[in-house]
Scaffold this motif. Structure first.
Motif, PDB file in Angstrom:
ATOM      1  N   TYR A  21       7.398 -10.150  -0.245  1.00  0.00           N
ATOM      2  CA  TYR A  21       7.783  -8.609   0.630  1.00  0.00           C
ATOM      3  C   TYR A  21       7.908  -9.068   2.197  1.00  0.00           C
ATOM      4  O   TYR A  21       8.598  -8.552   2.740  1.00  0.00           O
ATOM      5  CB  TYR A  21       6.498  -7.858   0.179  1.00  0.00           C
ATOM      6  CG  TYR A  21       6.575  -6.463   0.661  1.00  0.00           C
ATOM      7  CD1 TYR A  21       7.086  -5.520  -0.200  1.00  0.00           C
ATOM      8  CD2 TYR A  21       6.119  -6.017   1.820  1.00  0.00           C
ATOM      9  CE1 TYR A  21       7.281  -4.099   0.052  1.00  0.00           C
ATOM     10  CE2 TYR A  21       6.055  -4.716   2.275  1.00  0.00           C
ATOM     11  CZ  TYR A  21       6.892  -3.706   1.266  1.00  0.00           C
ATOM     12  OH  TYR A  21       6.840  -2.315   1.748  1.00  0.00           O
ATOM     13  N   ASN A  55      10.302   1.482   4.388  1.00  0.00           N
ATOM     14  CA  ASN A  55       8.792   1.668   4.277  1.00  0.00           C
ATOM     15  C   ASN A  55       8.077   1.267   5.505  1.00  0.00           C
ATOM     16  O   ASN A  55       7.107   1.763   5.836  1.00  0.00           O
ATOM     17  CB  ASN A  55       8.558   1.147   3.050  1.00  0.00           C
ATOM     18  CG  ASN A  55       7.216   1.451   2.228  1.00  0.00           C
ATOM     19  OD1 ASN A  55       7.082   2.708   2.045  1.00  0.00           O
ATOM     20  ND2 ASN A  55       6.512   0.892   1.815  1.00  0.00           N
ATOM     21  N   ARG A  56       8.212  -0.042   5.768  1.00  0.00           N
ATOM     22  CA  ARG A  56       7.158  -0.573   6.654  1.00  0.00           C
ATOM     23  C   ARG A  56       7.267   0.421   8.092  1.00  0.00           C
ATOM     24  O   ARG A  56       6.553   0.487   8.696  1.00  0.00           O
ATOM     25  CB  ARG A  56       7.442  -2.022   7.052  1.00  0.00           C
ATOM     26  CG  ARG A  56       6.360  -2.808   7.975  1.00  0.00           C
ATOM     27  CD  ARG A  56       4.910  -2.641   7.416  1.00  0.00           C
ATOM     28  NE  ARG A  56       4.583  -3.393   6.349  1.00  0.00           N
ATOM     29  CZ  ARG A  56       4.261  -4.602   6.178  1.00  0.00           C
ATOM     30  NH1 ARG A  56       4.248  -5.352   7.406  1.00  0.00           N
ATOM     31  NH2 ARG A  56       3.776  -4.815   5.176  1.00  0.00           N
ATOM     32  N   GLY A  78      -3.608  -1.661  -0.429  1.00  0.00           N
ATOM     33  CA  GLY A  78      -2.313  -2.403  -1.034  1.00  0.00           C
ATOM     34  C   GLY A  78      -1.625  -2.758   0.097  1.00  0.00           C
ATOM     35  O   GLY A  78      -0.467  -2.306   0.346  1.00  0.00           O
ATOM     36  N   ASP A 100      -6.123  -5.970  -0.430  1.00  0.00           N
ATOM     37  CA  ASP A 100      -5.032  -6.375  -1.524  1.00  0.00           C
ATOM     38  C   ASP A 100      -5.496  -7.052  -2.841  1.00  0.00           C
ATOM     39  O   ASP A 100      -6.714  -7.754  -2.674  1.00  0.00           O
ATOM     40  CB  ASP A 100      -4.000  -6.927  -0.761  1.00  0.00           C
ATOM     41  CG  ASP A 100      -2.597  -7.046  -1.836  1.00  0.00           C
ATOM     42  OD1 ASP A 100      -1.682  -6.316  -1.225  1.00  0.00           O
ATOM     43  OD2 ASP A 100      -2.441  -7.558  -2.799  1.00  0.00           O
ATOM     44  N   HIS A 101      -5.194  -6.545  -3.861  1.00  0.00           N
ATOM     45  CA  HIS A 101      -5.620  -7.237  -4.909  1.00  0.00           C
ATOM     46  C   HIS A 101      -5.108  -8.788  -5.358  1.00  0.00           C
ATOM     47  O   HIS A 101      -5.593  -9.171  -6.373  1.00  0.00           O
ATOM     48  CB  HIS A 101      -5.566  -6.345  -6.323  1.00  0.00           C
ATOM     49  CG  HIS A 101      -4.354  -6.084  -6.634  1.00  0.00           C
ATOM     50  ND1 HIS A 101      -4.341  -5.701  -8.171  1.00  0.00           N
ATOM     51  CD2 HIS A 101      -3.049  -6.377  -6.276  1.00  0.00           C
ATOM     52  CE1 HIS A 101      -2.916  -5.610  -8.256  1.00  0.00           C
ATOM     53  NE2 HIS A 101      -2.070  -6.188  -7.206  1.00  0.00           N
ATOM     54  N   ASP A 125      -9.461  -4.721  -5.902  1.00  0.00           N
ATOM     55  CA  ASP A 125      -8.607  -3.616  -6.357  1.00  0.00           C
ATOM     56  C   ASP A 125      -9.071  -2.201  -5.763  1.00  0.00           C
ATOM     57  O   ASP A 125     -10.210  -1.909  -5.719  1.00  0.00           O
ATOM     58  CB  ASP A 125      -8.648  -3.648  -7.848  1.00  0.00           C
ATOM     59  CG  ASP A 125      -7.828  -2.919  -8.743  1.00  0.00           C
ATOM     60  OD1 ASP A 125      -7.453  -1.534  -8.012  1.00  0.00           O
ATOM     61  OD2 ASP A 125      -7.316  -3.238  -9.744  1.00  0.00           O
ATOM     62  N   LEU A 126      -7.882  -1.493  -5.234  1.00  0.00           N
ATOM     63  CA  LEU A 126      -8.043  -0.199  -4.541  1.00  0.00           C
ATOM     64  C   LEU A 126      -8.801   0.761  -5.551  1.00  0.00           C
ATOM     65  O   LEU A 126      -9.378   1.716  -5.109  1.00  0.00           O
ATOM     66  CB  LEU A 126      -6.976   0.281  -3.840  1.00  0.00           C
ATOM     67  CG  LEU A 126      -5.761   0.583  -4.588  1.00  0.00           C
ATOM     68  CD1 LEU A 126      -5.776   2.054  -5.141  1.00  0.00           C
ATOM     69  CD2 LEU A 126      -4.359   0.177  -4.179  1.00  0.00           C
ATOM     70  N   VAL A 153       0.389   3.162   1.467  1.00  0.00           N
ATOM     71  CA  VAL A 153       1.814   3.008   1.527  1.00  0.00           C
ATOM     72  C   VAL A 153       2.278   2.176   0.698  1.00  0.00           C
ATOM     73  O   VAL A 153       2.164   0.915   0.758  1.00  0.00           O
ATOM     74  CB  VAL A 153       2.247   2.800   3.227  1.00  0.00           C
ATOM     75  CG1 VAL A 153       3.606   2.585   3.276  1.00  0.00           C
ATOM     76  CG2 VAL A 153       1.728   3.890   3.947  1.00  0.00           C
ATOM     77  N   GLY A 154       3.714   2.602  -0.107  1.00  0.00           N
ATOM     78  CA  GLY A 154       4.225   1.792  -1.016  1.00  0.00           C
ATOM     79  C   GLY A 154       3.220   1.335  -2.184  1.00  0.00           C
ATOM     80  O   GLY A 154       3.417  -0.210  -2.563  1.00  0.00           O
ATOM     81  N   ASN A 158       1.964   1.571  -8.302  1.00  0.00           N
ATOM     82  CA  ASN A 158       1.383   0.317  -9.333  1.00  0.00           C
ATOM     83  C   ASN A 158       0.149   0.985  -9.818  1.00  0.00           C
ATOM     84  O   ASN A 158      -0.638   0.286 -10.493  1.00  0.00           O
ATOM     85  CB  ASN A 158       0.754  -0.879  -8.224  1.00  0.00           C
ATOM     86  CG  ASN A 158       1.894  -1.936  -7.813  1.00  0.00           C
ATOM     87  OD1 ASN A 158       2.175  -1.908  -6.601  1.00  0.00           O
ATOM     88  ND2 ASN A 158       2.368  -2.532  -8.756  1.00  0.00           N
TER      89      ASN A 158
END
Ligand SMILES: C[S@@+](CC[C@H](N)C(=O)[O-])C[C@H]1O[C@@H](n2cnc3c(N)ncnc32)[C@H](O)[C@@H]1O
Length: 259
Positions: A21, A55-56, A78, A100-101, A125-126, A153-154, A158
């Motif tokens: 990414y 997206n960013r 995330g 972030d996981h 994990d969120l 965001v984005g 998942n």
């Protein structure tokens, strides 16, 4: 630059989603194995990099909008790597917890933020809301009695269709103070005429897309700010309007809601 091989448990030989990414964003925190994976994906989905950048770019506009309202702290769920214009770079002076996981992303993130006392990286994990909110990172850095920018965001692609994404957001919302804001972008399957997600789904395992109405449900309990839920390039754009062709290629919507 990225850390040396083997340091902090960072794997050099396997591609890592957050580093792929980062490469697509034009960042420098990636290895040859990540660049090769990104090029393979891009050959099959030529608009991938444009989508990642759009997206960013939305994330940065939303964060700047919130800092303009006086929001001084962010929880980014995330997050990917804390670079290439991520939250603490878009909001100088704000306190930020990145979550972030992916262990590799978190290991990189900690290294990158070693000299940034107002930002932390949490490996979690969120979907474990209590674990995230009860973590030392969140408890030490964020004051939940004050408004928080909750950034998702984005990341919803998942979260599986039977994992109750609105219920997940609700649990976070219940812990936040009035004046907090939710920032969302999500891939939609009922916008972007004729767009075929199937090709992406072969690249990204379990890539879940939403209907617009499902994105709206994520904002239950929040009041959407103008212009509501719109194509992500059209949420308070700070540059020339994107072409219709680009919009059609990126079936992703975005919105910001106030608690
Ligand atoms: C597409 S990237 C988005 C990065 C950044 N939020 C942005 O929009 O520019 C999605 C990130 O979410 C992370 N992620 C996916 N599912 C997650 C989960 N259940 N808990 C925490 N992080 C997750 C992935 O590892 C990845 O780094």
């Amino acid at each position: 630059m990225v850390a040396e091989r083997g340091e902090h448990g960072i794997d050099f030989d396997e591609p890592c989603v957050a580093r792929v990414y980062d490469y697509l964003l034009g960042g420098s925190h990636n290895f040859a194995v990540d660049r090769a994976a990104a090029e393979r994906f891009s050959a099959r989905v030529p608009d991938l990099a444009a989508g990642v950048r759009a997206n960013r770019s939305f994330l940065r506009r939303a964060v700047r909008y919130l800092t303009g309202l006086g929001v001084r702290q962010f929880l980014d769920l995330g997050s990917g790597l804390p670079t290439a214009g991520n939250v603490h770079e878009a909001a100088p002076g704000a306190r930020v917890v990145y979550v972030d996981h992916e262990p590799v992303a978190a290991a990189h993130g900690r290294t990158m933020l070693a000299d940034v006392p107002r930002a932390r990286m949490l490996a979690a994990d969120l979907r474990d809301v209590d674990g995230v909110l009860g973590s030392p990172e969140v408890r030490d850095l964020l004051d939940l009695s004050e408004p928080v920018g909750l950034v998702m965001v984005g990341v919803f692609h998942n979260i599986g269709p039977d994992e109750d994404a609105p219920g997940l957001v609700r649990k976070y919302r219940e812990a936040l103070a009035p004046g907090s804001h939710l920032v969302v972008s999500a891939a939609t399957r009922d916008s972007g005429d004729g767009f075929d997600w199937a090709e992406r789904q072969t690249l990204l395992v379990d890539f879940h897309t939403f209907r617009r109405a499902e994105v709206a449900e994520l904002f239950d309990g929040f009041e959407l700010v103008d212009p509501g839920i719109v194509h992500l390039t059209r949420w308070r754009p700070d540059m020339a309007q994107p072409s219709d062709e680009l919009v059609a290629k990126l079936p992703t919507v975005a919105g910001v809601g106030r608690l």
